[in-house]
Design a protein around this motif. Sequence first.
Motif, PDB file in Angstrom:
ATOM      1  N   UNK A  51       0.782  -1.219   0.017  1.00 34.17           N
ATOM      2  CA  UNK A  51      -0.049   0.002  -0.084  1.00 34.17           C
ATOM      3  C   UNK A  51       0.792   1.194  -0.010  1.00 34.17           C
ATOM      4  N   UNK A  52       2.266   0.967   0.113  1.00 32.87           N
ATOM      5  CA  UNK A  52       3.118   2.196  -0.106  1.00 32.87           C
ATOM      6  C   UNK A  52       3.626   2.828   1.185  1.00 32.87           C
ATOM      7  N   UNK A  53       3.246   1.955   2.166  1.00 34.30           N
ATOM      8  CA  UNK A  53       3.801   2.590   3.560  1.00 34.30           C
ATOM      9  C   UNK A  53       5.243   1.893   4.012  1.00 34.30           C
ATOM     10  N   UNK A  54       6.126   2.752   4.441  1.00 32.63           N
ATOM     11  CA  UNK A  54       7.445   2.581   4.375  1.00 32.63           C
ATOM     12  C   UNK A  54       7.602   1.360   5.330  1.00 32.63           C
ATOM     13  N   UNK A  55       8.548   0.521   4.898  1.00 30.93           N
ATOM     14  CA  UNK A  55       8.919  -0.582   5.901  1.00 30.93           C
ATOM     15  C   UNK A  55      10.516  -0.257   6.575  1.00 30.93           C
ATOM     16  N   UNK A  56      11.175   0.024   5.836  1.00 30.02           N
ATOM     17  CA  UNK A  56      12.587   0.248   6.332  1.00 30.02           C
ATOM     18  C   UNK A  56      12.591   1.910   6.449  1.00 30.02           C
ATOM     19  N   UNK A  57      13.588   2.310   6.965  1.00 32.00           N
ATOM     20  CA  UNK A  57      14.037   3.763   7.344  1.00 32.00           C
ATOM     21  C   UNK A  57      15.192   4.186   6.516  1.00 32.00           C
ATOM     22  N   UNK A  58      15.335   5.525   6.509  1.00 33.61           N
ATOM     23  CA  UNK A  58      16.413   6.137   5.745  1.00 33.61           C
ATOM     24  C   UNK A  58      16.213   6.429   4.408  1.00 33.61           C
ATOM     25  N   UNK A  90      -4.551  11.298   5.548  1.00 30.11           N
ATOM     26  CA  UNK A  90      -5.143  10.193   6.180  1.00 30.11           C
ATOM     27  C   UNK A  90      -4.428   8.791   5.354  1.00 30.11           C
ATOM     28  N   UNK A  91      -4.555   7.888   6.204  1.00 33.61           N
ATOM     29  CA  UNK A  91      -3.838   6.385   5.377  1.00 33.61           C
ATOM     30  C   UNK A  91      -4.760   6.036   4.298  1.00 33.61           C
ATOM     31  N   UNK A  92      -6.299   6.238   4.265  1.00 33.50           N
ATOM     32  CA  UNK A  92      -7.000   6.013   3.102  1.00 33.50           C
ATOM     33  C   UNK A  92      -6.399   6.796   1.765  1.00 33.50           C
ATOM     34  N   UNK A  93      -6.198   8.156   1.906  1.00 36.38           N
ATOM     35  CA  UNK A  93      -5.900   8.963   0.879  1.00 36.38           C
ATOM     36  C   UNK A  93      -4.300   8.657   0.284  1.00 36.38           C
ATOM     37  N   UNK A  94      -3.538   8.473   1.253  1.00 30.53           N
ATOM     38  CA  UNK A  94      -2.111   7.924   0.928  1.00 30.53           C
ATOM     39  C   UNK A  94      -2.058   6.546   0.161  1.00 30.53           C
ATOM     40  N   UNK A  95      -2.868   5.705   0.596  1.00 28.29           N
ATOM     41  CA  UNK A  95      -3.057   4.377  -0.043  1.00 28.29           C
ATOM     42  C   UNK A  95      -3.734   4.455  -1.392  1.00 28.29           C
ATOM     43  N   UNK A  96      -4.839   5.085  -1.479  1.00 34.79           N
ATOM     44  CA  UNK A  96      -5.414   5.409  -2.786  1.00 34.79           C
ATOM     45  C   UNK A  96      -4.566   6.124  -3.809  1.00 34.79           C
ATOM     46  N   UNK A  97      -3.782   7.182  -3.418  1.00 35.92           N
ATOM     47  CA  UNK A  97      -2.904   7.899  -4.120  1.00 35.92           C
ATOM     48  C   UNK A  97      -1.818   6.887  -4.536  1.00 35.92           C
TER      49      UNK A  97
END
Length: 453
Positions: free
Chosen positions: A164-171, A194-201
């Motif tokens: 969904x495009x959310x970071x797993x690693x840092x840096x 919000x997470x919904x908008x981030x995921x949708x985009x």
Amino acid sequence: MGLNKHVLVLPFPAQGHVNPLMHLSHKLVQHGCKVTFVNTEFNHKRVVHAMNGKVSLEGSKVELVSIPDGLGPEEDRNDLAGLILSMERNMPSDLERLIRDINSMDGGCNRITSIVCDTYMAWGLEVAQNLGIKGAIIIPSSAAIIALEDNIPKLIQDGIMDGDGFPIKKGKFQLSPNMPNVSIAHMPWSYFPDEFTQKTIHHYLAKTIQWSHLTDCWLSNTTEELEPGALSLCPKILPIGPIKESPEFRSLGQFWQEDLSCLNWLNQQPPCSVVYVAFGSITMFDPNQFKELALGLQLTNRPFLWVVRDDYSNNNLYPDEFQCTNKGKIVKWAPQQMVLKHPAIACFISHGGWNSTMDGVSNGVPFLCWPYFADQEIDKAYICEVWKVGLGFDKDEKGIISRWEIKKKVEELLGDEDIKGSSKKMKDMVMSNIASDGKSTQNFNKFMKWLGE
Ligand code: UDP
């Protein structure tokens, strides 16, 4: 034959997309094409309103038409997830109908022969395919952003982000040498509230790349020297930048009326003295930050030209201590390309949207970068770290860019001969691309040939 080419141009409904696509449209007209320019109904009304009700400018052969974005009149178009979901659901069938209608008029002698879609409207290529019309895309952002979006599956596979495009690693990571380092936490979609908008985009961007691959013709408002790394990652891209406005039709496509009085004001300022301050069409300010910016500009004790949009959602209040009268000029919307060309301009305090970046770089104006969202951190990294034509601001412990920081950075930038020298060199290099034998001109000619095949 040139006159038989009828190109439909489809921008994403935002100012930073409509402008470069409109400039490209005028260039196509100069090369003998007819252009039908398709805005959303909502933006078409704004464009016509900004032209005092006119639907065209005398002499412009770009025809403005519109189709609905699928949202109701009261729905919030600043809700980007809602807007893109609605457009994707509703606009393809309306676009197809529009093309069929145009093609059936005048015995078919006015048929659309090709479609140029904004890459963020690349579903239009499916419509083109259904109708048997050739399609191209135009990228109004940097090639680096497209390289990043094209590499989304690899970034997921490498465990840098989840599906969904959310970071797993840092840096940070770098897709290729000569490209900016990208912070994993600063993906273009990560700035939305919000997470919904981030995921949708995120999912929409991944899809736009897949649609974009329906064609091999990818035009981009960039140049080879500016983005060698990104262009080698995406060899399909044909750089045709910098895409310049055609002066007589400059105001066509603007959502706000330009205030031309700033040009007279600039004529009265000494050469290389004015701080130009503009944050594009979307940036919003927190009232405290707005106040600090006003006081910071005052503190520089230099002339400044500041664009403060009067959007319904911008509640910017000038602090009592702020006196603009002797040193500054504030306008609601400026003729930006003309402003940046003016010899009185010393530097550009900018959010670093890609069009503003190209406007500044192609005029040799050094930057102070103040990124707001989306691709602007990456543009800032190009400006400050890769091309070395600007500086960034540091925030204080409250997360604010203080008035003293603004004064300090303006002085530092204007005293930095290396940055000024690099900016001038970069201007010459970038502008050489659109000389008659320049690389972007040659690429544009290749595109014209492709249109005629
Ligand atoms: N622009 C303008 N007048 C202004 C401010 C901006 O004409 O006062 C134009 C600018 O030349 C560019 C567009 O608006 O074409 C802004 O696009 P950009 O990508 O810089 O930023 P965005 O609005 O997408 O954040």
